[in-house]
Write a protein that holds these residues in place. Sequence first.
Motif, PDB file in Angstrom:
ATOM      1  N   HIS A   1     -10.557   0.120   9.219  1.00 18.67           N
ATOM      2  CA  HIS A   1      -9.257   0.625   9.682  1.00 18.67           C
ATOM      3  C   HIS A   1      -8.138   0.363   8.686  1.00 18.67           C
ATOM      4  O   HIS A   1      -7.093   1.010   8.751  1.00 18.67           O
ATOM      5  N   CYS A   2      -8.334  -0.583   7.781  1.00 23.30           N
ATOM      6  CA  CYS A   2      -7.263  -0.920   6.814  1.00 23.30           C
ATOM      7  C   CYS A   2      -7.844  -1.779   5.692  1.00 23.30           C
ATOM      8  O   CYS A   2      -8.585  -2.735   5.958  1.00 23.30           O
ATOM      9  N   ILE A   3      -7.480  -1.417   4.462  1.00 29.18           N
ATOM     10  CA  ILE A   3      -7.953  -2.184   3.298  1.00 29.18           C
ATOM     11  C   ILE A   3      -6.772  -2.683   2.451  1.00 29.18           C
ATOM     12  O   ILE A   3      -6.924  -2.973   1.272  1.00 29.18           O
TER      13      ILE A   3
ATOM     14  N   CYS B   1       0.855  -1.195   0.000  1.00 32.97           N
ATOM     15  CA  CYS B   1       0.000   0.000   0.000  1.00 32.97           C
ATOM     16  C   CYS B   1       0.888   1.241   0.000  1.00 32.97           C
ATOM     17  O   CYS B   1       1.735   1.404   0.891  1.00 32.97           O
TER      18      CYS B   1
ATOM     19  N   GLY C   1      -5.513   6.787  11.153  1.00 30.32           N
ATOM     20  CA  GLY C   1      -6.466   6.763  10.044  1.00 30.32           C
ATOM     21  C   GLY C   1      -5.940   5.958   8.876  1.00 30.32           C
ATOM     22  O   GLY C   1      -4.864   5.356   8.945  1.00 30.32           O
ATOM     23  N   CYS C   2      -6.721   5.941   7.801  1.00 29.15           N
ATOM     24  CA  CYS C   2      -6.363   5.159   6.609  1.00 29.15           C
ATOM     25  C   CYS C   2      -6.514   6.046   5.380  1.00 29.15           C
ATOM     26  O   CYS C   2      -7.630   6.327   4.936  1.00 29.15           O
ATOM     27  N   SER C   3      -5.388   6.485   4.844  1.00 26.09           N
ATOM     28  CA  SER C   3      -5.418   7.375   3.682  1.00 26.09           C
ATOM     29  C   SER C   3      -5.957   6.686   2.436  1.00 26.09           C
ATOM     30  O   SER C   3      -6.470   7.346   1.528  1.00 26.09           O
ATOM     31  N   ALA C   4      -5.868   5.369   2.382  1.00 27.02           N
ATOM     32  CA  ALA C   4      -6.315   4.655   1.179  1.00 27.02           C
ATOM     33  C   ALA C   4      -7.829   4.703   1.019  1.00 27.02           C
ATOM     34  O   ALA C   4      -8.337   4.619  -0.102  1.00 27.02           O
TER      35      ALA C   4
ATOM     36  N   ALA D   1      -1.567   9.440   6.680  1.00 25.59           N
ATOM     37  CA  ALA D   1      -2.157   8.666   7.772  1.00 25.59           C
ATOM     38  C   ALA D   1      -2.207   7.185   7.382  1.00 25.59           C
ATOM     39  O   ALA D   1      -2.567   6.852   6.256  1.00 25.59           O
ATOM     40  N   CYS D   2      -1.856   6.331   8.329  1.00 22.64           N
ATOM     41  CA  CYS D   2      -1.862   4.887   8.057  1.00 22.64           C
ATOM     42  C   CYS D   2      -1.930   4.138   9.382  1.00 22.64           C
ATOM     43  O   CYS D   2      -0.973   4.156  10.154  1.00 22.64           O
ATOM     44  N   ASN D   3      -3.048   3.473   9.606  1.00 20.26           N
ATOM     45  CA  ASN D   3      -3.222   2.727  10.858  1.00 20.26           C
ATOM     46  C   ASN D   3      -2.265   1.553  10.990  1.00 20.26           C
ATOM     47  O   ASN D   3      -1.964   1.126  12.096  1.00 20.26           O
ATOM     48  N   LYS D   4      -1.823   1.024   9.871  1.00 21.36           N
ATOM     49  CA  LYS D   4      -0.896  -0.115   9.941  1.00 21.36           C
ATOM     50  C   LYS D   4       0.494   0.348  10.383  1.00 21.36           C
ATOM     51  O   LYS D   4       1.152  -0.302  11.183  1.00 21.36           O
TER      52      LYS D   4
ATOM     53  N   TYR E   1       0.503   4.268   0.808  1.00 17.68           N
ATOM     54  CA  TYR E   1       0.393   5.162   1.972  1.00 17.68           C
ATOM     55  C   TYR E   1       1.149   4.602   3.179  1.00 17.68           C
ATOM     56  O   TYR E   1       1.569   5.354   4.055  1.00 17.68           O
ATOM     57  N   PHE E   2       1.307   3.299   3.208  1.00 15.97           N
ATOM     58  CA  PHE E   2       2.093   2.668   4.275  1.00 15.97           C
ATOM     59  C   PHE E   2       3.561   3.111   4.181  1.00 15.97           C
ATOM     60  O   PHE E   2       4.256   3.221   5.199  1.00 15.97           O
TER      61      PHE E   2
ATOM     62  N   HIS F   1      -6.301  -2.276  -3.688  1.00 16.74           N
ATOM     63  CA  HIS F   1      -6.677  -2.657  -2.331  1.00 16.74           C
ATOM     64  C   HIS F   1      -7.732  -3.768  -2.263  1.00 16.74           C
ATOM     65  O   HIS F   1      -8.243  -4.227  -3.286  1.00 16.74           O
TER      66      HIS F   1
HETATM   67 FE1  SF4 Z   1      -2.348   2.060   5.955  1.00 12.06          FE
HETATM   68 FE2  SF4 Z   1      -4.871   2.256   5.041  1.00 12.06          FE
HETATM   69 FE3  SF4 Z   1      -2.890   1.363   3.484  1.00 12.06          FE
HETATM   70 FE4  SF4 Z   1      -3.846  -0.100   5.532  1.00 12.06          FE
HETATM   71  S1  SF4 Z   1      -4.917   0.500   3.636  1.00 12.06           S
HETATM   72  S2  SF4 Z   1      -1.717   0.150   4.941  1.00 12.06           S
HETATM   73  S3  SF4 Z   1      -4.209   1.513   7.053  1.00 12.06           S
HETATM   74  S4  SF4 Z   1      -3.110   3.434   4.359  1.00 12.06           S
END
Ligand code: SF4
Length: 326
Positions: free
Chosen positions: A153-155, A116, A134-137, A125-128, A118-119, A145
Amino acid sequence: MKPFDYIRAPSVGEANAAAAAGAVIIAGGTNLLDLMKLEVMAPDRLVDITRLDLKMIEAAGAGLRVGALVTNSDLAAHESVRQDYPVLAKALLAGASGQLRNKATTGGNLLQRTRCPYFYDLAQACNKRAPGTGCSALGGVNRMHAVLGASAHCIATHPSDMAVALLALGAAVEIAGRDGMRQIPLDAFYRLPGDTPHIETVLEPGDVITAILLPAPRGGGQVYRKVRDRASYAFALVSVAAVVRVEGGVIKEAALAFGGLAPKPWRDPAAEAVLVGEAPSDALFAKAADVLLAEAAGVGGNDFKIPLARRTLAAVLTEATGGAGR
Ligand code: SF4
């Protein structure tokens, strides 16, 4: 890159102790070093396990025991794997590039992190990566995804091809923990994201993956098909691993696993049950897809994966059953 300490583990026990004290295990490093350069991961200490005696591919009962340090290249080229577990060889060769497969290990492949974007971007923002941010995706670019098994919380999807084939083959993970050895079936090894997407497996502090255990060969038609944006060095939009045995015009056994669809390699026994005891046909394959995708949901950019998974499953089942259904 943040400075870090580096030690080499001379034994599994010392790797256990170092990992339990907070060190991050490194073997091939093909994902971890990228994560460290970007400071997505910033461990204070690495414990290198590449000197451990975990490079074996050996008979184990009627199956095969593959050491955690066997490279993806060596595993794909091994005669027993090519002959008895061809879906695994095909999946390995569909992953990464030749150079990466020469370094990447079996254990590390299982534990690679999502791709991902955003990770990997500290400004997002990235909950992982940073729980609770948060989750930018969800409102961003999300065509890669998950459509199954995701949460609010995560996709993110799991990136491994190898693990998808291992799941279809019914593999288990051999783990050396601080309290001894144990085995976990691969379908119980990964966790769904829920509200803790930063916890991806059931591994405990100090655990070291020592091997993958393959059960006795199952024969049948074995297919791995990976649909991706380009023909090499790209992650799956949808992938399907199939092990299907047909006798007397009837499907006797069907094991299916999917990549690119979910936060972990995905298997659905209900979809497999649709196939068993029936003659292969386009209508039957469509019914299995209905069951597989009944709960599938996109978030916009990835909506196309649902019909793509349907078509890919039909094509794979057609091939695995010897062309029936077309
Ligand atoms: Fe982070 Fe959201 Fe990507 Fe999961 S889907 S890795 S929470 S940005």
